[in-house]
Design a protein around this motif. Sequence first.
Motif, PDB file in Angstrom:
ATOM      1  N   LEU A 261       0.828  -1.204   0.000  1.00  0.00           N
ATOM      2  CA  LEU A 261       0.000   0.000   0.000  1.00  0.00           C
ATOM      3  C   LEU A 261       0.866   1.260   0.000  1.00  0.00           C
ATOM      4  N   ALA A 262       1.966   1.233   0.745  1.00  0.00           N
ATOM      5  CA  ALA A 262       2.867   2.392   0.761  1.00  0.00           C
ATOM      6  C   ALA A 262       3.435   2.654  -0.632  1.00  0.00           C
ATOM      7  N   GLU A 263       3.798   1.590  -1.336  1.00  0.00           N
ATOM      8  CA  GLU A 263       4.352   1.750  -2.682  1.00  0.00           C
ATOM      9  C   GLU A 263       3.304   2.283  -3.656  1.00  0.00           C
ATOM     10  N   VAL A 264       2.060   1.811  -3.519  1.00  0.00           N
ATOM     11  CA  VAL A 264       0.985   2.278  -4.400  1.00  0.00           C
ATOM     12  C   VAL A 264       0.703   3.762  -4.152  1.00  0.00           C
ATOM     13  N   LEU A 265       0.603   4.153  -2.886  1.00  0.00           N
ATOM     14  CA  LEU A 265       0.345   5.558  -2.570  1.00  0.00           C
ATOM     15  C   LEU A 265       1.498   6.449  -3.025  1.00  0.00           C
ATOM     16  N   SER A 266       2.714   5.943  -2.908  1.00  0.00           N
ATOM     17  CA  SER A 266       3.872   6.712  -3.348  1.00  0.00           C
ATOM     18  C   SER A 266       3.841   6.929  -4.856  1.00  0.00           C
ATOM     19  N   ARG A 267       3.361   5.933  -5.582  1.00  0.00           N
ATOM     20  CA  ARG A 267       3.338   6.008  -7.049  1.00  0.00           C
ATOM     21  C   ARG A 267       2.157   6.815  -7.573  1.00  0.00           C
ATOM     22  N   LEU A 268       0.989   6.664  -6.931  1.00  0.00           N
ATOM     23  CA  LEU A 268      -0.236   7.257  -7.468  1.00  0.00           C
ATOM     24  C   LEU A 268      -0.709   8.496  -6.709  1.00  0.00           C
ATOM     25  N   GLY A 269      -0.157   8.723  -5.513  1.00  0.00           N
ATOM     26  CA  GLY A 269      -0.645   9.833  -4.714  1.00  0.00           C
ATOM     27  C   GLY A 269      -1.941   9.471  -4.015  1.00  0.00           C
ATOM     28  N   SER A 270      -2.529  10.428  -3.327  1.00  0.00           N
ATOM     29  CA  SER A 270      -3.707  10.149  -2.503  1.00  0.00           C
ATOM     30  C   SER A 270      -4.978  10.831  -3.003  1.00  0.00           C
ATOM     31  N   ASP A 271      -4.957  11.369  -4.212  1.00  0.00           N
ATOM     32  CA  ASP A 271      -6.112  12.126  -4.702  1.00  0.00           C
ATOM     33  C   ASP A 271      -7.276  11.239  -5.136  1.00  0.00           C
ATOM     34  N   ASP A 272      -6.971  10.114  -5.787  1.00  0.00           N
ATOM     35  CA  ASP A 272      -8.020   9.249  -6.336  1.00  0.00           C
ATOM     36  C   ASP A 272      -8.033   7.928  -5.569  1.00  0.00           C
ATOM     37  N   LEU A 273      -8.928   7.812  -4.581  1.00  0.00           N
ATOM     38  CA  LEU A 273      -8.964   6.628  -3.731  1.00  0.00           C
ATOM     39  C   LEU A 273      -9.342   5.376  -4.511  1.00  0.00           C
ATOM     40  N   ASN A 274     -10.233   5.515  -5.488  1.00  0.00           N
ATOM     41  CA  ASN A 274     -10.622   4.355  -6.293  1.00  0.00           C
ATOM     42  C   ASN A 274      -9.433   3.789  -7.051  1.00  0.00           C
TER      43      ASN A 274
END
Length: 352
Positions: A261-274
Motif C-alpha cells: 500500500l505504501a508503494e501504491v500511494l507513493s506512485r499514485l498519490g492520494s487524490d483518487d482513492l478508487n
Amino acid sequence: MADVEVAGLGVAGSLLAAELARRGFRVIGFDPVARYEKPCGEQVTLEPSFAKLLETLDVIKSVVREVDILIDSEHMTSVSLKGAPKWVIIDKPRLVAGLRDEAEGLGVTVVRSSWPGPGKAAVSVDARGPYSVSSLSSVLALRLIAKVNRWNPETAWLDFRPEMGGLYWVFPYDTDGRLVNAGLGLLGVRDVSDLRMRAEKYLREKFGGFEVIDLKGAPIAVFSPVRLRSGHVLRVGEAAGLVLAWSGEGNRPALLSSRALAEVLSRLGSDDLNLVAEAYSRSIGDLVKLTTMSRALTYLTFSMSSSRSLMRALPGWFWTLYVRQELGLNDIAKALAEAVESANHIKPSEPT
C-alpha cells in the motif's frame, strides 16, 4: 492536515506509517497502547523484501531450517527448508517498538488514543487487527515463552489437532536450544485459563520440566472476510482479513500488505482513492489468493467428521509444499483426492 491517518500501530500500521513518512507523506497514527503486547507464534517466512528490515531492527531470535508436522502428537513428516525461504522466529514487541520509533523519527504524529474514525486526512487506513472485527471471526491463541532442558534451535513443530479445530506449536526462541515459543489456538476454546492448562500439559508431556518466562493470550482474526477497502477506508494486515487461517500466520501478510500500500500511494498519490484501491488490490493479488486458499483448507480439514483420518492421509509432498509456501489450489485438490482415497482403504484396527 495529514495526508494519511493510520488506525492501529501494530506490525502493519507502524510499518505503513514509517514507509509513508519516508516517502514524504504527512502521517498521523492512532493507538491507545504505548507498548505492543499482542502475542503469537511470532513466525515469519523470510522474504527478500523485508529480510533487511528484520535484521536491521535486530528482532530475529532464531532461524528454523526444518519443520516437523505432527497430528495428535504423532510425527507425520519432517520438511527441510533447504533451498526455500527460511522461517524466522522474531521478537514481535521489539519489531513494533522499532518501527514505531522509526516512524516517529521520520515525523509521524502518534496519538495515544483510539481512532475516532475517518477524519480530514486524504486517506484513512485501518490496521487495528482482530480488535476491529467481530469476535466470531477470531480464534483465541495462547503463547508461552518457556525455558526447557533442551530443544533443537533449528527445528519447529506444528502439531495439528483436527478434531479440536486447531494446532499446538513449538518454535525455538534462542540459538542455544533453551528457550521455546510454544502455544495453541483451538476453535471453540475461548477461555485463557483452559488454554493455559492445555499448553502446560502439552509442555510437560514433551519436555518434562519447564519454566514459564512469559504468557499471554490474544485473538487472531482467522475468519474475518478479506476486505481491502471499506467505504472510504483502506485496510491492511489482520484488519483486511489477511491471515493464513490454517496456521494463524499474520506477520508476513501484515508486512507485505503494508509495504504494498505504501508503494501504491507513493506512485499514485492520494487524490483518487478508487485508483489507489484498485492498484493496491492488484499488487497483493497473490497474497489474497494464498489467504483464501488457507481459509478453504481450514474449512475442509477442520469441519468434517472425518477430519482426523483425512489429515493423517495427506501425502508427504503436500506438507512439503505447505511448509515451503509453494502450495496451490490444484495441489490442494489433488492432495485431498489422494487423502480421501487413502483414508477409504485404511481398515479400522481390531479391538484388543
